[in-house]
Enzyme design. Sequence first.
Site, PDB file in Angstrom:
ATOM      1  N   PHE A  54      -9.188   3.056   8.699  1.00 23.40           N
ATOM      2  CA  PHE A  54     -10.559   3.018   8.818  1.00 23.40           C
ATOM      3  C   PHE A  54     -11.111   1.545   9.035  1.00 23.40           C
ATOM      4  O   PHE A  54     -11.424   1.407  10.008  1.00 23.40           O
ATOM      5  CB  PHE A  54     -11.085   3.771   7.440  1.00 23.40           C
ATOM      6  CG  PHE A  54     -12.785   3.394   7.265  1.00 23.40           C
ATOM      7  CD1 PHE A  54     -13.561   3.436   8.119  1.00 23.40           C
ATOM      8  CD2 PHE A  54     -13.061   3.056   5.888  1.00 23.40           C
ATOM      9  CE1 PHE A  54     -14.722   3.199   7.973  1.00 23.40           C
ATOM     10  CE2 PHE A  54     -14.470   2.641   5.670  1.00 23.40           C
ATOM     11  CZ  PHE A  54     -15.361   2.786   6.724  1.00 23.40           C
ATOM     12  N   GLY A  85      -3.670   6.218   7.587  1.00 25.32           N
ATOM     13  CA  GLY A  85      -4.286   5.904   9.105  1.00 25.32           C
ATOM     14  C   GLY A  85      -3.848   6.912   9.998  1.00 25.32           C
ATOM     15  O   GLY A  85      -3.029   7.630   9.814  1.00 25.32           O
ATOM     16  N   LEU A 138       9.318  -7.749   6.776  1.00 23.12           N
ATOM     17  CA  LEU A 138       9.017  -7.423   8.127  1.00 23.12           C
ATOM     18  C   LEU A 138       9.162  -8.814   8.711  1.00 23.12           C
ATOM     19  O   LEU A 138       8.908  -9.643   8.211  1.00 23.12           O
ATOM     20  CB  LEU A 138       7.409  -7.165   8.254  1.00 23.12           C
ATOM     21  CG  LEU A 138       6.697  -6.785   9.359  1.00 23.12           C
ATOM     22  CD1 LEU A 138       7.036  -5.529   9.977  1.00 23.12           C
ATOM     23  CD2 LEU A 138       5.042  -7.292   9.310  1.00 23.12           C
ATOM     24  N   THR A 183       3.372  -0.625  -2.600  1.00 19.42           N
ATOM     25  CA  THR A 183       2.771  -1.191  -1.410  1.00 19.42           C
ATOM     26  C   THR A 183       1.862  -2.507  -1.912  1.00 19.42           C
ATOM     27  O   THR A 183       1.787  -3.526  -1.175  1.00 19.42           O
ATOM     28  CB  THR A 183       1.654   0.014  -0.830  1.00 19.42           C
ATOM     29  OG1 THR A 183       2.612   0.725  -0.528  1.00 19.42           O
ATOM     30  CG2 THR A 183       0.819  -0.711   0.153  1.00 19.42           C
ATOM     31  N   ALA A 188      -6.694  -7.703   1.016  1.00 20.76           N
ATOM     32  CA  ALA A 188      -8.035  -6.819   0.659  1.00 20.76           C
ATOM     33  C   ALA A 188      -8.032  -6.238  -0.761  1.00 20.76           C
ATOM     34  O   ALA A 188      -7.093  -5.401  -1.232  1.00 20.76           O
ATOM     35  CB  ALA A 188      -8.031  -5.709   1.623  1.00 20.76           C
ATOM     36  N   TYR A 237      -3.302   2.076  -8.440  1.00 17.90           N
ATOM     37  CA  TYR A 237      -4.185   1.436  -7.623  1.00 17.90           C
ATOM     38  C   TYR A 237      -4.854   0.113  -8.219  1.00 17.90           C
ATOM     39  O   TYR A 237      -4.659  -0.977  -7.583  1.00 17.90           O
ATOM     40  CB  TYR A 237      -5.187   2.260  -7.032  1.00 17.90           C
ATOM     41  CG  TYR A 237      -6.200   1.853  -5.777  1.00 17.90           C
ATOM     42  CD1 TYR A 237      -5.653   1.480  -4.554  1.00 17.90           C
ATOM     43  CD2 TYR A 237      -7.690   1.467  -6.152  1.00 17.90           C
ATOM     44  CE1 TYR A 237      -6.498   1.141  -3.622  1.00 17.90           C
ATOM     45  CE2 TYR A 237      -8.294   0.976  -5.153  1.00 17.90           C
ATOM     46  CZ  TYR A 237      -7.769   0.796  -3.955  1.00 17.90           C
ATOM     47  OH  TYR A 237      -8.738   0.480  -2.649  1.00 17.90           O
ATOM     48  N   ARG A 287     -12.971  10.947  -0.101  1.00 15.10           N
ATOM     49  CA  ARG A 287     -13.991   9.797  -0.531  1.00 15.10           C
ATOM     50  C   ARG A 287     -15.342  10.662  -0.663  1.00 15.10           C
ATOM     51  O   ARG A 287     -15.690  11.398   0.330  1.00 15.10           O
ATOM     52  CB  ARG A 287     -13.936   8.670  -0.008  1.00 15.10           C
ATOM     53  CG  ARG A 287     -12.819   7.688  -0.784  1.00 15.10           C
ATOM     54  CD  ARG A 287     -12.533   6.353   0.213  1.00 15.10           C
ATOM     55  NE  ARG A 287     -11.957   6.378   1.322  1.00 15.10           N
ATOM     56  CZ  ARG A 287     -11.501   5.358   2.102  1.00 15.10           C
ATOM     57  NH1 ARG A 287     -11.866   4.138   1.495  1.00 15.10           N
ATOM     58  NH2 ARG A 287     -10.964   5.436   3.258  1.00 15.10           N
TER      59      ARG A 287
HETATM   60  P1  NAD Z   1      -7.248   3.548   4.794  1.00 18.90           P
HETATM   61  O1  NAD Z   1      -6.497   4.472   4.018  1.00 18.90           O
HETATM   62  O2  NAD Z   1      -8.225   4.174   5.894  1.00 18.90           O
HETATM   63  O3  NAD Z   1      -6.490   2.443   5.478  1.00 18.90           O
HETATM   64  C1  NAD Z   1      -5.502   1.922   4.902  1.00 18.90           C
HETATM   65  C2  NAD Z   1      -4.350   1.906   5.889  1.00 18.90           C
HETATM   66  O4  NAD Z   1      -3.032   1.233   5.421  1.00 18.90           O
HETATM   67  C3  NAD Z   1      -3.802   3.026   6.675  1.00 18.90           C
HETATM   68  O5  NAD Z   1      -3.873   2.979   8.094  1.00 18.90           O
HETATM   69  C4  NAD Z   1      -2.472   3.225   6.104  1.00 18.90           C
HETATM   70  O6  NAD Z   1      -1.690   4.174   6.863  1.00 18.90           O
HETATM   71  C5  NAD Z   1      -1.873   2.096   5.843  1.00 18.90           C
HETATM   72  N1  NAD Z   1      -0.936   1.868   4.885  1.00 18.90           N
HETATM   73  C6  NAD Z   1      -0.905   2.569   3.672  1.00 18.90           C
HETATM   74  N2  NAD Z   1       0.259   2.075   2.938  1.00 18.90           N
HETATM   75  C7  NAD Z   1       0.878   1.511   3.877  1.00 18.90           C
HETATM   76  C8  NAD Z   1       2.118   0.780   3.574  1.00 18.90           C
HETATM   77  N3  NAD Z   1       3.079   0.612   2.725  1.00 18.90           N
HETATM   78  N4  NAD Z   1       2.769   0.036   4.696  1.00 18.90           N
HETATM   79  C9  NAD Z   1       2.030  -0.062   5.709  1.00 18.90           C
HETATM   80  N5  NAD Z   1       0.747   0.618   6.181  1.00 18.90           N
HETATM   81  C10 NAD Z   1       0.280   1.090   5.116  1.00 18.90           C
HETATM   82  O7  NAD Z   1      -8.293   2.768   3.881  1.00 18.90           O
HETATM   83  P2  NAD Z   1      -9.382   1.822   4.166  1.00 18.90           P
HETATM   84  O8  NAD Z   1     -10.744   2.418   3.445  1.00 18.90           O
HETATM   85  O9  NAD Z   1      -9.481   1.279   5.611  1.00 18.90           O
HETATM   86  O10 NAD Z   1      -9.196   0.610   3.420  1.00 18.90           O
HETATM   87  C11 NAD Z   1      -8.399  -0.600   3.640  1.00 18.90           C
HETATM   88  C12 NAD Z   1      -8.028  -1.602   2.622  1.00 18.90           C
HETATM   89  O11 NAD Z   1      -9.254  -1.795   2.070  1.00 18.90           O
HETATM   90  C13 NAD Z   1      -7.130  -1.009   1.578  1.00 18.90           C
HETATM   91  O12 NAD Z   1      -6.135  -1.896   1.086  1.00 18.90           O
HETATM   92  C14 NAD Z   1      -8.191  -0.826   0.490  1.00 18.90           C
HETATM   93  O13 NAD Z   1      -7.537  -0.814  -0.802  1.00 18.90           O
HETATM   94  C15 NAD Z   1      -9.079  -1.852   0.632  1.00 18.90           C
HETATM   95  N6  NAD Z   1     -10.474  -1.499   0.030  1.00 18.90           N
HETATM   96  C16 NAD Z   1     -11.158  -0.428   0.778  1.00 18.90           C
HETATM   97  C17 NAD Z   1     -12.405   0.309   0.195  1.00 18.90           C
HETATM   98  C18 NAD Z   1     -13.293   1.106   0.801  1.00 18.90           C
HETATM   99  O14 NAD Z   1     -14.312   1.376   0.350  1.00 18.90           O
HETATM  100  N7  NAD Z   1     -13.039   1.518   2.218  1.00 18.90           N
HETATM  101  C19 NAD Z   1     -12.860  -0.475  -1.215  1.00 18.90           C
HETATM  102  C20 NAD Z   1     -12.020  -1.419  -1.729  1.00 18.90           C
HETATM  103  C21 NAD Z   1     -10.967  -1.850  -1.150  1.00 18.90           C
HETATM  104  N1  UDP Z   2     -17.257  12.198  -5.984  1.00 15.28           N
HETATM  105  C1  UDP Z   2     -17.847  13.209  -5.999  1.00 15.28           C
HETATM  106  N2  UDP Z   2     -17.462  14.259  -5.093  1.00 15.28           N
HETATM  107  C2  UDP Z   2     -16.538  14.109  -4.115  1.00 15.28           C
HETATM  108  C3  UDP Z   2     -15.845  12.880  -4.263  1.00 15.28           C
HETATM  109  C4  UDP Z   2     -16.230  11.858  -4.882  1.00 15.28           C
HETATM  110  O1  UDP Z   2     -18.809  13.574  -6.930  1.00 15.28           O
HETATM  111  O2  UDP Z   2     -16.460  15.234  -3.413  1.00 15.28           O
HETATM  112  C5  UDP Z   2     -17.518  11.026  -6.942  1.00 15.28           C
HETATM  113  C6  UDP Z   2     -16.383  10.303  -7.675  1.00 15.28           C
HETATM  114  O3  UDP Z   2     -16.190  11.117  -9.046  1.00 15.28           O
HETATM  115  C7  UDP Z   2     -16.929   8.977  -7.932  1.00 15.28           C
HETATM  116  C8  UDP Z   2     -17.776   8.691  -6.669  1.00 15.28           C
HETATM  117  O4  UDP Z   2     -18.246   9.905  -5.969  1.00 15.28           O
HETATM  118  O5  UDP Z   2     -17.650   9.041  -9.095  1.00 15.28           O
HETATM  119  C9  UDP Z   2     -17.023   8.001  -5.675  1.00 15.28           C
HETATM  120  O6  UDP Z   2     -15.801   8.308  -5.358  1.00 15.28           O
HETATM  121  P1  UDP Z   2     -14.796   7.761  -4.293  1.00 15.28           P
HETATM  122  O7  UDP Z   2     -13.693   8.588  -4.360  1.00 15.28           O
HETATM  123  O8  UDP Z   2     -15.477   7.993  -3.173  1.00 15.28           O
HETATM  124  O9  UDP Z   2     -14.615   6.342  -4.641  1.00 15.28           O
HETATM  125  P2  UDP Z   2     -14.169   5.518  -5.989  1.00 15.28           P
HETATM  126  O10 UDP Z   2     -14.207   6.527  -7.152  1.00 15.28           O
HETATM  127  O11 UDP Z   2     -12.855   5.058  -5.556  1.00 15.28           O
HETATM  128  O12 UDP Z   2     -15.359   4.537  -6.022  1.00 15.28           O
END
Ligand code: NAD
Ligand code: UDP
Length: 346
Positions: free
Chosen positions: A21, A46, A71, A102, A124, A155, A196
């Site tokens: 994403f 992804g 890699l 990972t 990230a 995580y 999410r």
């Molecule tokens: P996502 O799951 O959409 O993207 C993660 C990508 O990493 C995917 O394309 C997946 O296939 C790839 N991937 C996972 N494990 C891998 C591996 N071992 N080798 C190669 N590729 C791998 O999630 P996102 O929301 O796009 O998050 C991207 C990054 O940002 C992540 O590191 C996540 O922890 C961090 N992050 C995101 C959020 C958020 O709210 N979106 C919040 C905090 C941190």
């Molecule tokens: N959550 C919820 N309903 C859902 C998915 C998530 O109420 O269908 C709640 C979850 O328990 C958390 C908040 O929404 O309190 C955010 O959850 P998310 O999984 O998006 O992210 P994170 O917990 O990692 O912040």
Amino acid sequence: MTIHFAAVPNKTILVAGGAGFVGSHLCDTLLEQGHRVICVDNFQTGSIRNVMPLRNHPNFELIEADICQPLSVDEPLDQIYNLACPASPPQYQADPVHTMLTSVLGTTNLLRLAQRNEAAFLQASTSEVYGDPEQHPQQEDYWGHVNCTGPRACYDEGKRAAEALCFDMLRAGRVDARVVRIFNTYGPRMSPDDGRIVSNLIVQALRNDALTIYGTGDQTRSFCYVADLVDGLIKLMNVDPNPGVPVNIGNPGEFTINELAEMVLSMITTSSEIVHKPLPVDDPQRRRPDISRAKALLGWQPQIPLAEGLARTIPSFASALREKAKAPARPTRSDATMGVEVGLGH
Ligand code: NAD
Ligand code: UDP
């Protein structure tokens, strides 16, 4: 105070997790800025759909690989963004050992690649390093309140270990490593079934299914639109000198999950009602970034409020669901790659 950003024309930039994403939006922006982008992804969460429009771009290459394996890339790299890691709780808990590896092994492999190339590195990280925080809002110097044996630990603790690796490599003078702590981010291209909160609520409302609220719904989150996040990532990668400290990137607007559900219901015509389900173990109660550091060091602050971001996001889910309804059912992994052969570049 003047903030300096390194001049960055025509760099070669590796984006691990680039088919995810956030990663796919980052790839788009870096290509628009004129860089060469090498996207590395194992398609665990992804999708090839996210980068399909880039496949014929002359500056784009896609490599299918798991960062847990060393890699090698046969051209010099200037920068590496490490976004590879599942981010949704159900997804990162599905194979917790792989999630931990990972973050630890995968980040080590990419840091070594960065060292060999003398490339700048951006990790990230996440607001989850604060766990269920006792400080509110969360500042970067807060050490957090994390359960190291619970189901979120793969995580949270993996990301904390990855941060430690980055700062060790930085202190040792081996890698110009930078760490961003990302707070909940949403937008187009979140997988409709990733579990999410924003994707769940929008998809449920569009399908006239019940909106699932875990627990009372009084827990809070702060939601950042993806374009704002990408802007922050690029600014932190390029700010000169390296601040040498982690930086929160998130939108300080704080909403209860009930408020978010009401907002979604007010924006989508639906017959959905709200149902409550049990609160997941160790679910953080409150979360809101203090972004003073990002403002001071990067001149960054979010531009897109939640209502506007949701209005931009909802149509993309509507079209993803229409496409999904047309497509024949496929198993998850081939759905991720849509049968497209990857790893060949051009
Ligand atoms: P996502 O799951 O959409 O993207 C993660 C990508 O990493 C995917 O394309 C997946 O296939 C790839 N991937 C996972 N494990 C891998 C591996 N071992 N080798 C190669 N590729 C791998 O999630 P996102 O929301 O796009 O998050 C991207 C990054 O940002 C992540 O590191 C996540 O922890 C961090 N992050 C995101 C959020 C958020 O709210 N979106 C919040 C905090 C941190
Ligand atoms: N959550 C919820 N309903 C859902 C998915 C998530 O109420 O269908 C709640 C979850 O328990 C958390 C908040 O929404 O309190 C955010 O959850 P998310 O999984 O998006 O992210 P994170 O917990 O990692 O912040």
